[in-house]
Design an enzyme around this catalytic site. Structure first.
Site, PDB file in Angstrom:
ATOM      1  N   ASP A  31      36.037 -19.121 -27.513  1.00 55.75           N
ATOM      2  CA  ASP A  31      36.737 -20.253 -26.903  1.00 55.75           C
ATOM      3  C   ASP A  31      38.098 -20.381 -27.572  1.00 55.75           C
ATOM      4  O   ASP A  31      38.630 -19.393 -28.071  1.00 55.75           O
ATOM      5  CB  ASP A  31      35.893 -21.529 -27.037  1.00 55.75           C
ATOM      6  N   HIS A  46      40.435 -18.059 -26.401  1.00 56.26           N
ATOM      7  CA  HIS A  46      41.132 -18.699 -25.282  1.00 56.26           C
ATOM      8  C   HIS A  46      42.510 -19.213 -25.684  1.00 56.26           C
ATOM      9  O   HIS A  46      43.107 -20.002 -24.966  1.00 56.26           O
ATOM     10  CB  HIS A  46      40.289 -19.845 -24.722  1.00 56.26           C
TER      11      HIS A  46
END
Length: 454
Positions: free
Chosen positions: A258, A281
């Site tokens: 993430d 991310h």
């Protein structure tokens, strides 16, 4: 009549010139404000003087978890031994809570509570591992594993590892299998409601969900920390900052499933320097505004970063229907390699299995600077400013931005976004609107490209 028309015409010109002059002045003032944006690090030496506890002259009281019955074999439950050692170390001035090297300590979800006596050092040289089975997790501590709270002037350091044993948690996630129920999972390391805390040299890996959370704290310094989790591990943010102020992250290497770093509501005066990110991310502000909530983030600086093969680069993400603001942000000296969305502002963020409802209110985004940003993108939209029609993004500044695609052309997407640019701006961002006709976005000049590396 002609005389009247001439006087009127010159009057209009004078007003227009005055308005344009004011806009140019405002743009210069904005640039100055963003360029001078920084995070104070007052009293850092005084707060974080590192003790030489290993020497006889260090004057430290050594509290070894082994002395309290910890087996360190990775199989026996060492939770109570850790708690007993903590109670002694926390109540003893100038103590060192020691997790020795070369051993593996199995510790269940635990709250380590302060306040503690002066000058506590938490020395982690061994490996702390979490129970691997989600079904045996204490439901009263569903969202934490190692939770430290109400600390002041505490130093975490060492060459040890905090390992969340997260694989079974990831497998049961609804993001892995939509037939699974969506539920929260523990954070590996949490520092909550604390001040004047330093974390140096630790490795945090394979967390059940978020790896490292700094919550409701101030004056926190994080140096040379390594965070890692597999690229496909869901919701495993590297370092997550919430409701905290005056936080510095420096010389950290983060690769997760993430956001490498996420900064959310109630956070300000955040500085990140020399950050390596990938996989993951990207580096994100948000998400903010979910469920019509208020989101506020201000005064954020990222100076020198390298992002490799991440899903996003520099991202600000907000939900429709929220309120509040993000303002005073400077991203600079960033190099990207094969990043899917290098620069993105998304006011229509929707991390939900259901379609999100269109709403008019939004978190206001303004005073955002991107300076000396270069590298390669996987997406043709190298820059994306997807802003609310009712609450547009404003005062976006682009300076020396050069993003290329290895096998194609690149472009910039804008919706309700206002800004200016100078120096190189590639791809061209003339889709940004500006009320000042003299503040034009500069075309690329090859000799002005600035590349940065860690």
């Amino acid at each position: 009549m002609d005389k009247f028309l001439i006087i009127s015409f010159f009057g209009v010109l004078m007003v227009a010139h005055a308005v344009a002059g004011k806009m140019v002045h405002d743009n210069i003032a904005l640039l100055g404000e963003l360029e001078n944006l920084d995070v104070e690090e007052e009293n850092e030496v005084e707060l974080f003087e590192e003790p030489s506890w290993t020497s006889e002259r260090g004057g430290k009281v050594l509290v070894n978890v082994d002395s309290f019955g910890a087996a360190g074999d990775g199989v026996s439950d060492d939770t109570q031994a850790f708690l007993n050692a903590w109670n002694t170390a926390c109540s003893t001035p100038k103590s060192v809570f020691l997790v020795p090297a070369g051993r593996h300590y199995l510790v269940s979800a635990t709250r380590f509570k302060g306040p503690c006596a002066d000058k506590l050092v938490i020395q982690i040289d061994g490996t702390i591992v979490a129970p691997a089975e989600p079904d045996n997790w204490d439901p009263k501590l569903a969202r934490i594993w190692l939770d430290f709270s109400k600390l002041n002037g505490v130093l975490f350091q060492g060459s040890g590892v905090i390992d969340g044993s997260g694989s079974k948690w990831w497998a049961s996630s609804c993001k892995k299998n939509k037939s699974n129920p969506c539920r929260g999972a523990p954070t590996a390391l949490t520092i909550d409601s604390s001040s004047a805390v330093k974390v140096k040299g630790l490795t945090i890996q394979n967390s059940q969900q978020m790896n490292f959370v700094i919550s409701r704290s101030e004056s926190v310094r994080v140096y040379q920390v390594l965070v890692s989790a597999p690229e496909d591990s869901p919701n495993t943010d590297g370092i997550h900052i919430t409701e905290s102020t005056n936080v510095v992250l420096q010389d950290c290497k983060i690769g997760t499933g993430d956001d490498c770093i996420s900064i959310v509501n109630g956070s300000s005066a955040i500085k990140m320097k020399r950050i390596f990110c990938g996989p993951g991310h990207g580096i994100s502000i948000g998400s903010l505004g979910k469920d019509n909530s208020i989101g506020i983030v201000a005064k954020v600086v990222l100076d020198t970063a390298y992002l490799r093969e991440t899903a996003n680069g520099l991202r600000i993400k907000t939900w429709q229907g929220g309120s509040g603001y993000v303002r005073g942000v400077r991203f600079e000296n960033v190099r990207m390699e094969d990043v899917s969305n290098p620069i993105i502002i998304d006011q229509f963020y929707c991390d939900s299995p259901k379609t999100c409802q269109n709403q008019t209110s939004a978190v206001k985004i303004s005073q955002i600077m991107y300076r000396n940003i270069s590298g390669t993108t996987k997406s043709s939209k190298a820059m994306k400013f997807a802003c609310s029609d009712t609450v547009p993004c404003s005062d976006i500044v682009l300076s020396n931005v050069n993003l290329e695609k290895k096998d194609g052309t690149v472009e910039t997407y804008c919706n309700s976004a206002q800004g200016i640019g100078y120096g190189i701006v590639h791809p061209s961002a003339d889709c940004l609107t500006s009320n000042d006709k003299d503040a034009k976005l500069a075309e690329p000049t090859r000799n002005e490209i600035v590349h940065t590396e860690l």
